[in-house]
Every structure is written in structure tokens, then in C-alpha cells.
Enzyme design. Structure first.
Site, PDB file in Angstrom:
ATOM      1  N   ASP A   1      55.759   2.879   8.305  1.00 23.35           N
ATOM      2  CA  ASP A   1      56.190   3.719   7.190  1.00 23.35           C
ATOM      3  C   ASP A   1      57.507   4.421   7.513  1.00 23.35           C
ATOM      4  O   ASP A   1      58.074   5.118   6.666  1.00 23.35           O
ATOM      5  CB  ASP A   1      55.106   4.708   6.773  1.00 23.35           C
ATOM      6  CG  ASP A   1      54.600   5.580   7.911  1.00 23.35           C
ATOM      7  OD1 ASP A   1      55.163   5.506   9.026  1.00 23.35           O
ATOM      8  OD2 ASP A   1      53.635   6.344   7.690  1.00 23.35           O
ATOM      9  N   SER A   2      58.015   4.178   8.723  1.00 21.56           N
ATOM     10  CA  SER A   2      59.379   4.585   9.068  1.00 21.56           C
ATOM     11  C   SER A   2      60.396   3.978   8.112  1.00 21.56           C
ATOM     12  O   SER A   2      61.539   4.448   8.033  1.00 21.56           O
ATOM     13  CB  SER A   2      59.714   4.168  10.504  1.00 21.56           C
ATOM     14  OG  SER A   2      59.427   2.793  10.719  1.00 21.56           O
TER      15      SER A   2
ATOM     16  N   GLU B   1      47.015   7.171  11.465  1.00 16.73           N
ATOM     17  CA  GLU B   1      47.366   8.293  12.325  1.00 16.73           C
ATOM     18  C   GLU B   1      46.254   9.328  12.332  1.00 16.73           C
ATOM     19  O   GLU B   1      45.741   9.712  11.276  1.00 16.73           O
ATOM     20  CB  GLU B   1      48.659   8.960  11.824  1.00 16.73           C
ATOM     21  CG  GLU B   1      49.870   8.058  11.871  1.00 16.73           C
ATOM     22  CD  GLU B   1      51.146   8.756  11.428  1.00 16.73           C
ATOM     23  OE1 GLU B   1      52.182   8.080  11.352  1.00 16.73           O
ATOM     24  OE2 GLU B   1      51.111   9.985  11.179  1.00 16.73           O
TER      25      GLU B   1
ATOM     26  N   GLU C   1      52.802   8.317  20.859  1.00 17.24           N
ATOM     27  CA  GLU C   1      54.205   8.655  20.604  1.00 17.24           C
ATOM     28  C   GLU C   1      54.539  10.042  21.134  1.00 17.24           C
ATOM     29  O   GLU C   1      53.839  11.016  20.843  1.00 17.24           O
ATOM     30  CB  GLU C   1      54.522   8.590  19.106  1.00 17.24           C
ATOM     31  CG  GLU C   1      55.974   8.935  18.803  1.00 17.24           C
ATOM     32  CD  GLU C   1      56.390   8.666  17.369  1.00 17.24           C
ATOM     33  OE1 GLU C   1      57.544   8.981  17.018  1.00 17.24           O
ATOM     34  OE2 GLU C   1      55.563   8.137  16.597  1.00 17.24           O
TER      35      GLU C   1
END
Length: 266
Positions: free
Chosen positions: A43-44, A112, A179
Site C-alpha cells: 500500500d506504499s 499489519e 520494519e
């Protein structure tokens, strides 16, 4: 073709593997030529393709469109696709939206969060949909974190992340992404779980590495994150080409020359 079984064997054998984000057919074909092991339709794309300030505006339809682009163009890589912001709050909508991405060509759905995802992970696993769980700095929670900050620092925060990792794997997660967490914590998580762990800004001891394609090509808007390296202008990229940059990234991760200490957090 790379599969989850391939990545599990890599972990068992101590072989590092690569992942890059990708959003269109041309780059997907270049990555296939460079033998990139896994591709993430992240989704970046909201930031690097659509021009938003965060990933939050991205929709499931956006993700399905770009996932299909990649699935048609690269037949060798394992394809991961993000469920975007607020698309998996309830179990029914999560199942429906996961189906859309799988039908578009994804092999694994990325979500996430932590232990709160366990019921969803188990439900999807039982339905034949593998999940990759993203821990640490989760961009969809940027407003909760108050910005893009390193996560898991300190004993309490580190233990919470480790506990979450174990819980989601026990629930059936097939992969993890870590991350922007301290390298020592990432190593502990990687050693504690049986599934492959992919790192970004998480040191060299994770099983695999992922970068946003635009970042590793030096196409950075604003301040460059500490954990990236420009493989396009690297002197070892003798072709001075995008294909050469992908191949150099693949080689560097496999041989252990990327990432280095300068790319990690303590």
C-alpha cells in the site's frame, strides 16, 4: 517458482532471500529477470505512485488492480499483497477483501498488527489463505505512533513485539515482516519463530530483506530513510541500469553485504 515452501527451506538452510515492492508490469518483468524471490504489492503505492502523504487513502480496488498487473507479468516470484487501511477491521470484510486480492493473483495476504489479528489469521489459514503479518513500524498506524519512528525499543516494548510475533505465528501466520526495529530484537524474533522473517530497517539477521523499489533506485522524495541503499548509482552496478540495480540487490542480500550496520537501528 518461489513458494512458501521455498522460503521455509531458505530459512532452514540459512539462505537469505529478497523482496521488493512492485506496482506495474514492466518492473515486474525486470524483477523476474533479476530473480527477485518475492514481490510485495504494498500500500506504499499510495505514496510513491498516487502522491499521497501516507498509505491511508489506498483502497482494496487499488490493491487488486496493481496485484493483477504483477500476477500477469511475473510467474516466478511469490506475490504478497497488502490489505489496506481499515479493510480488515471486521472478520467478514477481511475475508471478502482477502478473496479479492487472492483472485487478483496474490499468493499471500499481508496485514499489519499484533495478537489482535489472531482470530483473523486462523480464519484465513483455515480457508486456504496464507498471511504475512507486519510488525514494528506499521505505516497504517502512523497517526497512533505520532510519525514514522523506530518501534520495539526498551525491554517492555521489545518483549511486547516478541510476544506478538509468537502469537501470530501460533495462530497460523506464514510469514512476518519487521520494519524499523532494533537489529538485536529482529534477530531474537527471527530465532524465536519457525516461519521466515523479512526485515526492512531491521538489521541483517532476518531471513529476508525488503525495500520499496523506488527507494532502492534512489527515487526518494524528501529525506531518505536510513535503511535504504541506492543500488542504481552503486559503482558495482556496471550496467548503470534498473535491471542491474535489481540484480545487484539480489546479489548483495544473498551474499550478506546488504544491509550493513549503517542501515540498522539499535
Amino acid at each position: 517458482m518461489t513458494t512458501l515452501s521455498t522460503l521455509n527451506k531458505f530459512k532452514k538452510d540459512g539462505t537469505k532471500f529478497t523482496c521488493l515492492t512492485c506496482y506495474d508490469a514492466m518492473f515486474a518483468r525486470m524483477m523476474e529477470k533479476a530473480q527477485i524471490d518475492t514481490i510485495l504489492i504494498g500500500d506504499s503505492l499510495g505514496m510513491v505512485v498516487q502522491g499521497h502523504d501516507s498509505t491511508l487513502p489506498v483502497t482494496v480496488d487499488d490493491m487488486a488492480y496493481h496485484t493483477a498487473n504483477i500476477a500477469r507479468s511475473n510467474k516466478q516470484a511469490l506475490i504478497l499483497a497488502d490489505l489496506p487501511f481499515m479493510s480488515y477491521v471486521t472478520l467478514p470484510e477481511a475475508v471478502v477483501n482477502s478473496r479479492k486480492l487472492m483472485q487478483a493473483g496474490a499468493h499471500v495476504i499481508k496485514i499489519e498488527g499484533g495478537c489482535e489479528l489472531c482470530e483473523l489469521i486462523t480464519t484465513l489459514a483455515q480457508a486456504g489463505t496464507p498471511t504475512c503479518v507486519h510488525l514494528g513500524l506499521t505505516p497504517q498506524s502512523v497517526n497512533v505512533f505520532g510519525g514514522y519512528k523506530v518501534q520495539g525499543r526498551g525491554n517492555e516494548a521489545g518483549q511486547k513485539l516478541l510476544d506478538d510475533a509468537k502469537a501470530v505465528v501460533d495462530a497460523g501466520a506464514a510469514l512476518l515482516v519487521l520494519e524499523c526495529v532494533p537489529a538485536e530484537l529482529a534477530k531474537a524474533v527471527t530465532e524465536a519463530v519457525a516461519v521466515p522473517v523479512i526485515g526492512i530497517g531491521a538489521g541483517a539477521d532476518t531471513d529476508g530483506q525488503v525495500l520499496v523499489m523506488h527507494d532502492m533506485l534512489g527515487m526518494v522524495h524528501g529525506r531518505a530513510p536510513r535503511f535504504i541503499h541506492d543500488f542504481l548509482t552503486d559503482e558495482r552496478n556496471t550496467e548503470h541500469s534498473i535491471e542491474g540495480a535489481f540484480a545487484l540487490y539480489q546479489q548483495s542480500v544473498k551474499e550478506g553485504s546488504f544491509p550493513t550496520e549503517q542501515h540498522q537501528f539499535s
